[in-house]
Write an enzyme that holds these catalytic residues in place. Structure first.
Site, mmCIF file in Angstrom:
data_model
loop_
_atom_site.group_PDB
_atom_site.id
_atom_site.type_symbol
_atom_site.label_atom_id
_atom_site.label_comp_id
_atom_site.label_asym_id
_atom_site.label_seq_id
_atom_site.Cartn_x
_atom_site.Cartn_y
_atom_site.Cartn_z
ATOM 1 N N LYS A 248 46.384 49.662 31.500
ATOM 2 C CA LYS A 248 47.364 49.178 32.470
ATOM 3 C C LYS A 248 48.766 49.621 32.063
ATOM 4 O O LYS A 248 49.083 49.699 30.864
ATOM 5 C CB LYS A 248 47.274 47.652 32.523
ATOM 6 C CG LYS A 248 48.138 46.981 33.575
ATOM 7 C CD LYS A 248 47.873 45.475 33.572
ATOM 8 C CE LYS A 248 48.622 44.751 34.674
ATOM 9 N NZ LYS A 248 48.303 43.306 34.712
ATOM 10 N N LEU B 270 54.653 42.684 37.898
ATOM 11 C CA LEU B 270 53.276 42.284 37.575
ATOM 12 C C LEU B 270 52.838 41.021 38.301
ATOM 13 O O LEU B 270 51.650 40.783 38.485
ATOM 14 C CB LEU B 270 53.056 42.074 36.065
ATOM 15 C CG LEU B 270 53.257 43.260 35.140
ATOM 16 C CD1 LEU B 270 52.821 42.899 33.723
ATOM 17 C CD2 LEU B 270 52.520 44.490 35.616
ATOM 18 N N SER C 226 47.305 41.795 39.108
ATOM 19 C CA SER C 226 48.204 42.910 38.934
ATOM 20 C C SER C 226 47.574 44.123 38.252
ATOM 21 O O SER C 226 48.172 45.193 38.220
ATOM 22 C CB SER C 226 49.425 42.462 38.132
ATOM 23 O OG SER C 226 49.068 42.045 36.817
ATOM 24 N N ILE D 296 47.691 36.628 33.577
ATOM 25 C CA ILE D 296 48.469 35.412 33.376
ATOM 26 C C ILE D 296 48.076 34.343 34.394
ATOM 27 O O ILE D 296 48.360 33.166 34.219
ATOM 28 C CB ILE D 296 49.979 35.702 33.444
ATOM 29 C CG1 ILE D 296 50.795 34.525 32.889
ATOM 30 C CG2 ILE D 296 50.420 36.041 34.872
ATOM 31 C CD1 ILE D 296 52.279 34.796 32.752
ATOM 32 N N GLY D 297 47.383 34.776 35.469
ATOM 33 C CA GLY D 297 46.936 33.822 36.468
ATOM 34 C C GLY D 297 45.758 34.347 37.273
ATOM 35 O O GLY D 297 45.383 33.770 38.286
ATOM 36 N N GLY D 298 45.182 35.461 36.788
ATOM 37 C CA GLY D 298 44.054 36.071 37.488
ATOM 38 C C GLY D 298 44.113 37.575 37.560
ATOM 39 O O GLY D 298 43.306 38.211 38.236
ATOM 40 N N SER D 299 45.042 38.193 36.846
ATOM 41 C CA SER D 299 45.347 39.613 37.041
ATOM 42 C C SER D 299 44.314 40.573 36.488
ATOM 43 O O SER D 299 44.354 41.768 36.794
ATOM 44 C CB SER D 299 46.721 39.945 36.444
ATOM 45 O OG SER D 299 47.737 39.378 37.232
#
Length: 560
Positions: free
Chosen positions: A130, A179, A205, A226-229
């Site tokens: 990434k 992101l 992201s 960080i929340g589903g990326s």
């Protein structure tokens, strides 16, 4: 000051120049939605290169590399060519450095030939990264025009470790600006689309990773979450993807938004077409003792007893809790079908399944959003002010769409330090309450243990059209609780099986909008997967249980 659009034009020209012209193809028109077979049909890959890149199981690839049946140069070349084909179809790449990667592959081949030994467990394998994981001498733009020309002076710790284990970093992949969005679009490189249906998002992201691996332009890549990326691009593209805990994979040397926000930090983790890719990545990285190079890495060796499910009955007669919805939004029919399919496969394999009752997901989601947003608006403004590039407020392709209601763009006011402390305090209380909630399932399982793992959706829908993925509610709750979670593929949208259901009693306004949004034709060909969630620091357990679930699904499919 140079106008930001001129900086973008110059960067895009440099990217174009880095692509070998002999790897260019005739790109099908936008009306061709599913482009996953184009690499097979375009004539740029030899039969052997197709054999290499169609080898889904990373363990098989590594064995062939270790025995010199396939050289690293030919494997890296094959995946590079397919990655460049993918770039032309779905726009998934940022940095392309062919000569550098092939030189590294040649070194590995020479070492194996002269010594008869591999450099490490990832010997010769090309790995995509990434565009926030720094590689010495390359720009790390991360979707910001303001970071064009920002060259890394050293490798991130993870890049060092991957290289020492024999891997070949070979491309970097596209992300959304900042992101902090579950789709992938920025002013520098543009939009990445879904290979199964280019009218749909690839997620974010780590969207470039998801699209590239779905095109089989990489067998194993690294994203962040960080929340589903990691999980959202994995589920939208039919992949496996692991969100580990912070510190199991070293983060030192990467760039990011909101640096200094360490209550719910971003984590690095693998995406792959096979669960073997997830396992070999985690095992190699952890066995390299990253805590000796990253002061925030967790000093925890790979736990073979945990992987053998020693505290979970040795993997015999496991009990899974299935969460049919999160109490906020009921998933679309294909997601429900995936849950039902998985339940039946596990029962057929001799495991137990009970219903999982979601616990305060709305409040848990509100906590993580408040923590993200405490200073995010100022953070984005500071970076974009360097060139005057606008902060993207919508992922819609319609330029006139204007700002949309989304948790991914914060209000300007944020929180005071004291207010933030109160949110973090409430989060700690909720974590304890959720742990107790899980422990109480001991009364239901009949195994003498609480539920071994939770199986749930990763989104209430398949990959939606561009600009329509406005929530991460099904993934971010596990970041709030700091639980590891692994995505596994199950099926794809079927317009015959997945007809719209009669209206149910709506759980919320968001639930009603989600119901009204559904039409199976919108999601044609879209992959469907789920996530398996375990307890804190149970990455080995989560991987092993995902292997069991994947095997059960494949066995059930073979029996039909």
């Amino acid at each position: 000051m140079v106008h930001w659009k001129d900086l973008v034009a110059e960067k895009r020209l440099r990217q174009e120049d880095s692509i070998p012209k002999e790897w260019l193809i005739s790109v099908p028109p936008d009306s061709v939605l599913d482009v996953r077979n184009v690499p097979q049909e375009c004539g740029r890959l030899s039969a052997r290169e197709l054999d290499i890149t169609n080898t889904v199981d990373v363990a098989v690839l590594l064995k062939k590399l270790a025995t010199a049946e396939w050289s690293s140069v030919e494997v890296t070349t094959a995946f590079y060519k397919r990655a460049i084909i993918a770039q032309q179809l779905v726009n998934c790449l940022t940095e392309v450095f062919v000569d550098r990667a092939l030189a590294r592959a040649a070194e590995l081949d020479a070492h194996l030939k002269s010594t008869g030994k591999v450099v490490g467990p990832l010997h010769g394998l090309p790995i995509s990264l990434k565009d926030q994981i720094c590689i010495k001498g390359l720009e790390t733009v991360m979707g910001y025009v303001s970071w064009i020309g920002k060259y890394a002076e050293r490798d991130a710790v993870l890049v060092e470790i991957l290289s020492e284990n024999g891997a070949v970093p070979f491309v970097r992949t596209n992300v959304p600006q900042t992101l902090m969005w579950t789709e992938t679009f920025n002013h520098v490189f543009g939009r990445t689309v879904n290979p199964a249906n280019r009218s749909l998002t690839c997620g974010g992201s780590s969207g470039g990773e998801g699209a590239l691996i779905a095109m089989r332009g990489s067998s194993l890549g690294v994203g962040s979450d960080i929340g589903g990326s990691i999980r959202i691009p994995s589920v939208f593209n039919g992949l496996f993807g692991l969100r580990p805990l912070y510190g199991r994979v070293p983060y030192e040397g990467c760039v990011n938004s909101m640096l200094g926000q360490d209550s719910i930090p971003s984590v690095l983790g693998p995406l792959s077409n096979s669960i073997s890719g997830v396992k070999v990545f985690m095992q190699a990285v952890i066995n390299s003792r990253p805590w000796l190079r990253d002061p925030l890495a967790v000093r925890k060796k790979w736990d073979e007893d945990a992987y053998a499910l020693a505290e979970h009955g040795g993997g015999q007669e496991l009990c899974f809790g299935i969460m049919w919805n999160d109490g906020i939004v009921v998933p679309h029919p294909p997601v429900i079908r995936a849950l039902e399919t998985t339940k039946q496969a596990l029962l057929a394999a001799g495991h137990k399944v009970i219903d999982w009752e979601p616990y305060k997901h709305s409040e848990l989601g509100a906590c993580i959003s408040a923590i993200w947003n405490a200073g995010a608006a100022e953070d984005y403004k500071v970076v974009t002010a360097l060139t005057g590039e606008p902060v993207i407020s919508s992922m819609s392709p319609d330029e006139d769409a204007g700002p949309v209601s989304s948790s991914f763009r914060p209000a300007d006011d944020g929180l005071s330090a004291y207010q933030l402390w109160q949110v973090q305090s409430r989060r700690a209380i909720l974590r304890k309450e959720h742990l107790d909630h899980w422990a109480k399932t001991l009364e239901q399982t009949g195994t003498g243990r609480p539920v071994d793992a939770i199986i749930c959706p990763a989104a209430p829908y398949a990959a939606p059209p561009h600009g329509k993925n406005l929530s991460a509610s099904y993934t971010k709750v596990w970041n709030t609780l700091d639980y590891p979670a692994c995505i596994f593929p199950v099926t794809k949208v079927d317009h015959v099986l997945d007809v719209k259901k009669p209206a149910h009693e709506f759980l919320s306004e968001e639930d009603q909008r989600n119901y009204e949004f559904y039409d199976p034709a919108t999601f044609k060909n879209a992959p469907i997967g789920l996530q398996l969630v375990g307890h804190t620091l149970e990455e080995e357990v989560v991987i092993a249980m995902t292997e069991i679930v994947d095997a059960a699904l494949k066995s059930a499919a073979g029996a039909v």
